[in-house]
Design a protein around this motif. Structure first.
Motif, short mmCIF file in Angstrom:
data_model
loop_
_atom_site.label_atom_id
_atom_site.label_comp_id
_atom_site.label_asym_id
_atom_site.label_seq_id
_atom_site.Cartn_x
_atom_site.Cartn_y
_atom_site.Cartn_z
N LEU A 131 -38.50 -5.70 -36.77
CA LEU A 131 -37.39 -5.29 -35.91
C LEU A 131 -36.32 -4.55 -36.70
N VAL A 132 -36.09 -4.94 -37.95
CA VAL A 132 -35.10 -4.24 -38.79
C VAL A 132 -35.50 -2.77 -38.95
N ILE A 133 -36.76 -2.51 -39.23
CA ILE A 133 -37.24 -1.14 -39.40
C ILE A 133 -37.06 -0.35 -38.11
N LYS A 134 -37.39 -0.96 -36.99
CA LYS A 134 -37.29 -0.25 -35.71
C LYS A 134 -35.84 0.02 -35.32
N PHE A 135 -34.97 -0.94 -35.56
CA PHE A 135 -33.55 -0.73 -35.25
C PHE A 135 -32.96 0.37 -36.12
N ARG A 136 -33.35 0.44 -37.39
CA ARG A 136 -32.84 1.49 -38.26
C ARG A 136 -33.33 2.86 -37.82
N ASN A 137 -34.58 2.95 -37.39
CA ASN A 137 -35.10 4.22 -36.89
C ASN A 137 -34.34 4.66 -35.63
N ALA A 138 -34.11 3.71 -34.72
CA ALA A 138 -33.38 4.04 -33.49
C ALA A 138 -31.95 4.46 -33.80
N HIS A 139 -31.32 3.78 -34.76
CA HIS A 139 -29.95 4.13 -35.14
C HIS A 139 -29.90 5.53 -35.75
N ALA A 140 -30.89 5.88 -36.57
CA ALA A 140 -30.94 7.22 -37.17
C ALA A 140 -31.14 8.29 -36.10
N ILE A 141 -31.96 8.00 -35.10
CA ILE A 141 -32.17 8.95 -34.00
C ILE A 141 -30.86 9.24 -33.28
N ALA A 142 -30.11 8.18 -32.96
CA ALA A 142 -28.84 8.37 -32.24
C ALA A 142 -27.79 9.02 -33.13
N LYS A 143 -27.75 8.64 -34.40
CA LYS A 143 -26.72 9.14 -35.31
C LYS A 143 -26.85 10.64 -35.53
N HIS A 144 -28.07 11.14 -35.58
CA HIS A 144 -28.31 12.56 -35.87
C HIS A 144 -28.67 13.36 -34.61
N HIS A 145 -28.37 12.80 -33.43
CA HIS A 145 -28.51 13.52 -32.16
C HIS A 145 -29.94 14.02 -31.93
N ARG A 146 -30.90 13.20 -32.25
CA ARG A 146 -32.30 13.57 -32.04
C ARG A 146 -32.81 12.99 -30.72
N SER A 147 -33.91 13.54 -30.26
CA SER A 147 -34.53 13.03 -29.04
C SER A 147 -35.16 11.67 -29.29
N PHE A 148 -35.16 10.82 -28.25
CA PHE A 148 -35.79 9.51 -28.37
C PHE A 148 -37.30 9.62 -28.62
N ARG A 149 -37.86 10.76 -28.29
CA ARG A 149 -39.29 10.94 -28.54
C ARG A 149 -39.61 11.02 -30.03
N ASP A 150 -38.62 11.36 -30.84
CA ASP A 150 -38.84 11.39 -32.30
C ASP A 150 -38.97 9.99 -32.89
N TYR A 151 -38.57 8.98 -32.12
CA TYR A 151 -38.64 7.60 -32.61
C TYR A 151 -40.08 7.20 -32.92
N LYS A 152 -40.99 7.58 -32.03
CA LYS A 152 -42.40 7.23 -32.24
C LYS A 152 -42.92 7.88 -33.52
N PHE A 153 -42.50 9.12 -33.77
CA PHE A 153 -42.93 9.81 -34.99
C PHE A 153 -42.41 9.10 -36.24
N LEU A 154 -41.17 8.63 -36.21
CA LEU A 154 -40.61 7.92 -37.37
C LEU A 154 -41.37 6.61 -37.63
N CYS A 155 -41.71 5.90 -36.56
CA CYS A 155 -42.46 4.66 -36.73
C CYS A 155 -43.86 4.93 -37.29
N MET A 156 -44.49 6.02 -36.84
CA MET A 156 -45.81 6.38 -37.38
C MET A 156 -45.69 6.76 -38.86
N LEU A 157 -44.59 7.43 -39.21
CA LEU A 157 -44.37 7.78 -40.62
C LEU A 157 -44.18 6.53 -41.47
N ASP A 158 -43.45 5.54 -40.95
CA ASP A 158 -43.28 4.28 -41.68
C ASP A 158 -44.62 3.57 -41.87
N LYS A 159 -45.47 3.65 -40.85
CA LYS A 159 -46.78 3.00 -40.97
C LYS A 159 -47.64 3.69 -42.03
#
Length: 464
Positions: A167-195
């Motif tokens: 959950l810590v990893i996912k919350f940080r990815n979501a926070h980065a998405i919102a902080k840098h004004h990115r689309s929520f669809r980029d969240y899945k890409f960040l999680c795949m990159l972490d994997k």
């Protein structure tokens, strides 16, 4: 065996106290059973069941009191779970922490036989027990952890830890998405990159809807903290500014400023869409926003300052938002934003110095920006021009915008650095394009270039 014998065996020792009543009610059965019936002196018919009526409150209290007098309470070992201070010795309950500190007038120091969980909780929340809890709690925790855990407990602990880390990893990815004004669809890409990096992100909460949920939770916690600081502050000021989203809908940003122990702090509170951009609708929108956050009293009693741009719906002396706020807060100070005032003053000053040169300069800078933005051919030719002069490629930028001074400074600096390559490209293309010919003519104007260089010096000094 006869039928009468079967009945006699099935109904042993049945006594009819009144034979006449029984013979009248069951004549046939009575004749068969008469040889097996016995008479017992003193027998009476059974009593009818009495319907119980609801007890009153006084009767309930009395019944409970009688029940408590008869009941024998005992100490429950389960009360000692998560209560390392609770001891049971010689039929009495003690608090080891308060006993070591010699707390006076405490039943749990001298020992009590009032075996009720309410008594235990009452002592647990008492003033002196809470006072000494920090002193003994670390030691008690250490003693608890020293007890060896079972294999099942260890597995469960590791499972909870793994879920928390995911959950810590996912919350940080979501926070980065919102902080840098990115689309929520980029969240899945960040999680795949972490994997791919070897991080364990699990298989749940990996879509854009989960990202929106995480961001909403982060925003809710942050807003709660801001609201709590507003409640504790002695006063606060309000800053409003309008904005539009990509659909063209009018939005209103609300910021608050407080003073916490001599330190001035600014916080973003909310963004919303009023019914219209009129002062009355914006005032209603802000009031509803504070009411939704349970800050109506804070908004009414602690607001002492208001800041906005110079638009009439904000700073109007009769019907502007500042005037509406002052109707119930005559002590409030309304301020025209200093950054807006500086930009307006600078623009008026350079217009007053030479309106003609200012218009030529704006025409040149805006024309260069849109020329290379809308024409891939001209942009490619400009890049070739930079390469032929062995210079770094610098494309013209927009001179206007929401922040006039920084945008103007950026556009003028880019123009000065790329002057030679831009002029060369325009002169080469001027015989084919009338627009490039006009821009090339302006770039050869010495007065325009001198005016631009003067603006560059002034802006660099102002914005240092």
């Amino acid at each position: 065996m006869t039928e009468a014998s079967k009945i006699g065996i099935g109904l042993p020792n049945i006594i009819f106290a009144h034979a006449r009543w029984a013979s009248t009610l069951f004549p046939a059965v009575f004749e068969i059973m008469i040889p097996f019936l016995k008479y017992k002196e003193g027998a009476t018919p059974g009593k009818k069941s009495i319907k119980r009526t609801a007890l009153t409150e006084e009767e309930k209290v009395g019944a409970k009191k009688r029940y408590e007098e008869k009941r024998q309470r005992k100490f429950q070992r389960g009360w000692q779970e998560d209560r390392p201070w609770l001891d049971f010795v010689d039929g009495l309950m003690y608090c080891s922490w308060c006993k070591n500190e010699n707390v006076s007038n405490c039943k749990f120091v001298t020992g009590t036989d009032h075996f009720r969980i309410d008594s235990v909780r009452e002592h647990e929340n008492s003033k002196w027990h809470k006072h000494f809890t920090p002193k003994y709690k670390p030691k008690a925790t250490a003693d608890t952890h020293s007890t060896p855990l079972s294999e099942a407990a260890k597995c469960l602990k590791q499972l909870h830890k793994a879920d928390y880390e995911r959950l810590v990893i996912k919350f940080r990815n979501a926070h980065a998405i919102a902080k840098h004004h990115r689309s929520f669809r980029d969240y899945k890409f960040l999680c795949m990159l972490d994997k791919v990096k070897g991080l364990d992100v699990g298989s749940n909460y990996l879509n854009d809807k989960s990202a929106a949920m995480f961001v909403h939770s982060i925003a809710s916690v942050t807003r709660t903290q801001v609201c709590e600081k507003l409640r504790k502050a002695n006063f606060f000021s309000l800053t409003c500014d309008g904005a539009t989203d990509f659909t063209g809908e009018e939005l209103e940003n609300v910021y608050v400023r407080i003073c916490n122990n001599g330190k001035v702090e600014d916080f973003f509170l909310c963004i919303g869409s009023p019914s219209s951009t009129s002062a009355k609708d914006i005032h209603s929108h802000i009031g509803e926003m504070f009411e939704n956050f349970d800050l109506s009293q804070v908004f009414q009693e602690k607001l002492i300052g208001f800041c906005s741009d110079g638009a009439s719906n904000m700073q109007g002396c009769k019907s502007g938002l500042a005037a509406l706020l002052k109707q119930t807060r005559p002590y409030m100070v309304a301020t025209h934003c200093l950054a807006h005032r500086l930009e307006l003053a600078f623009k008026d000053a350079i217009k007053a110095a030479s309106l003609k040169l200012y218009e030529k300069t704006m025409t040149l800078l805006i024309g260069l920006y849109y020329l290379y933005r809308r024409s891939p051919t001209q942009k490619k030719a400009l890049k070739i021009s930079f390469q032929s002069l062995q210079q770094t490629i610098i494309l013209p930028t927009r001179v206007g915008g929401t922040r006039w001074l920084p945008h103007s400074q950026r556009a003028i600096n880019a123009f000065v650095k790329g002057y030679c390559a831009i002029r060369q490209q325009l002169e080469n293309s001027s015989h084919k394009n009338a627009k490039t010919e006009g821009l090339a003519k302006l770039m050869r104007d010495g007065q325009v270039i001198a005016f631009i260089l003067t603006l560059k010096v002034i802006l660099n000094k102002k914005l240092l």
